[in-house]
Scaffold this active site. Structure first.
Site: not given
Length: 395
Positions: A10, A84, A135, A308
């Site tokens: 992804g 997916t 989910g 610094h």
């Protein structure tokens, strides 16, 4: 033979600006890439790992190679981002039999992976306070009955972590496009539970989900809190350490430095003199943290410089960035409410009362720059001396 599949294709726009220059699995937590945390957890449990790549694939392949520890590594490319389920389908020809799937965005523990691998089919769940964001698994005992995506009404508080145990027969299931126009891996589960027992193991180790940049800070804090001290560099006299400390080879911590909390410092760094490190902080390789600098609960990436008179709190400083003297990252709003940060043009509640700056790679700030809480600076940009950054700096 047990295989693992890591989904790492992804583009991850929600983690911009950090993922403008690298894929999310290569973002570091506790000075180690997300994907390497998972590869370490898989050692001894599987024989081979297939990494699904896409966005900036060469960076992932170059970083991991074809062998990691005792694991053989293979790659499969998801050329089109169609979900997916589509990503998993891209490895079908490489799968032998039983395999575990994990998302490349999150960090899982060996303990939980091992528990899931005891079953033929399994998922990993985690109780959450806001199930409408996830989910969720609807279960009876430990058996999964279905998955419901981001339920508007309460059906379960067991979130889907994105870890699954399947075998090759899963590919007999034909997926259809979801309402988002993608093929979803959860549809494999909803089809599978109708004919097979799918066990839901609950998180007992850790599940560190990285959806937004600030999730890295939370994940880093959790993992750094678990370290054991290991000092390979040089620590001068008059350095105070109150907590656990990891120091890499070639690093020097100079006199007057005060460390309170658990801190991880990489190799070839110069720390101090007279700086203050606190909270659970990680500092990468080749960094310089100098005189009168305070770093609190932050991630400083490789080769970054805070030389610094600066304050970095609850922030991320990208690789090769340099903060001019007196740069301040404000990390607390005047009204004490949660910090909101803009994602894809919309303000998002980060869930954090304290959040500083998200600074990408190769950023240079001018002296006395002040950055509002939750603001982000895109790669390669800079600020003028005395500038106030009250909005995300994108150009």
């Amino acid at each position: 033979m047990i295989q693992a599949v890591i989904m790492a294709a992804g583009k991850s726009t929600r983690t911009w600006p950090l993922t403008l220059t690298m894929p999310k699995p290569l973002l570091k937590v506790m000075n180690k890439e997300i994907v390497k945390h998972n590869l370490d957890a898989l050692q001894g449990l599987v024989n081979e790992v297939i990494v699904i790549v896409g966005y900036k694939k060469e960076m992932i392949i170059d970083e991991i190679g074809h062998k990691y520890g005792k694991l053989k590594i293979k790659y499969a490319e998801q050329k089109r981002q169609l979900g997916t389920g589509h990503a998993l389908k891209s490895v079908e020809e490489l799968i032998k039999d039983k395999f575990i799937v994990i998302g490349g965005d999150d960090i899982f523990s060996k303990r939980d992976i091992k528990a899931c691998l005891k079953h033929r089919y399994a998922v990993l769940g985690c109780e959450v306070e806001a199930p409408d964001r996830f989910g969720v698994f609807v279960v009876k005992g430990k058996e999964v009955k279905k998955i419901v995506e981001k339920p508007e009404q309460f059906v379960s508080d067991i979130a889907n972590t994105g870890l699954y145990v399947f075998d090759k027969s899963i590919f007999k299931i034909k997926l259809r496009k979801s309402q988002r126009g993608e093929y979803e891996i959860v549809d494999y589960i909803n089809a599978l539970v109708k004919k097979e027992k799918v066990v839901c193991e609950m998180v007992k180790g850790h599940w560190l989900s990285v959806g937004y940049p600030w999730d890295l800070i939370e994940a880093n804090s959790i993992l750094v809190s678990k370290i054991k001290s290991d000092i390979k560099g040089k620590v001068e006299k008059n350095v105070t350490v109150k907590g656990k400390l990891i120091v890499g080879k070639g690093t020097e911590i100079l006199s007057g430095t005060y460390i309170k909390g658990d801190v991880v410092i990489g190799e070839n760094c110069s720390i101090g003199p007279n700086c203050y490190l606190r909270g659970n902080t990680s500092i990468g390789n080749g960094c310089h943290i100098g005189q009168a600098v305070e770093i609190k609960n932050s991630i400083i990436m490789d080769n970054a410089k805070v030389p610094h008179l600066s304050y970095v709190g609850d922030s991320i400083i990208g690789k090769n960035s340099n903060l001019g003297a007196g740069t301040i990252t404000a990390n607390l709003k005047h009204d004490n409410k949660n910090v909101r940060s803009v994602v894809k043009g919309k303000p998002v509640d980060t869930g954090r009362r304290k959040l500083g700056a998200i600074i990408a790679d190769d950023v240079h700030t001018g002296i006395k720059t002040a950055i509002y809480p939750g603001r982000k600076i895109w790669p390669g940009l800079g600020t003028l001396p005395g500038e106030v950054v009250d909005k995300d700096r994108m150009s």
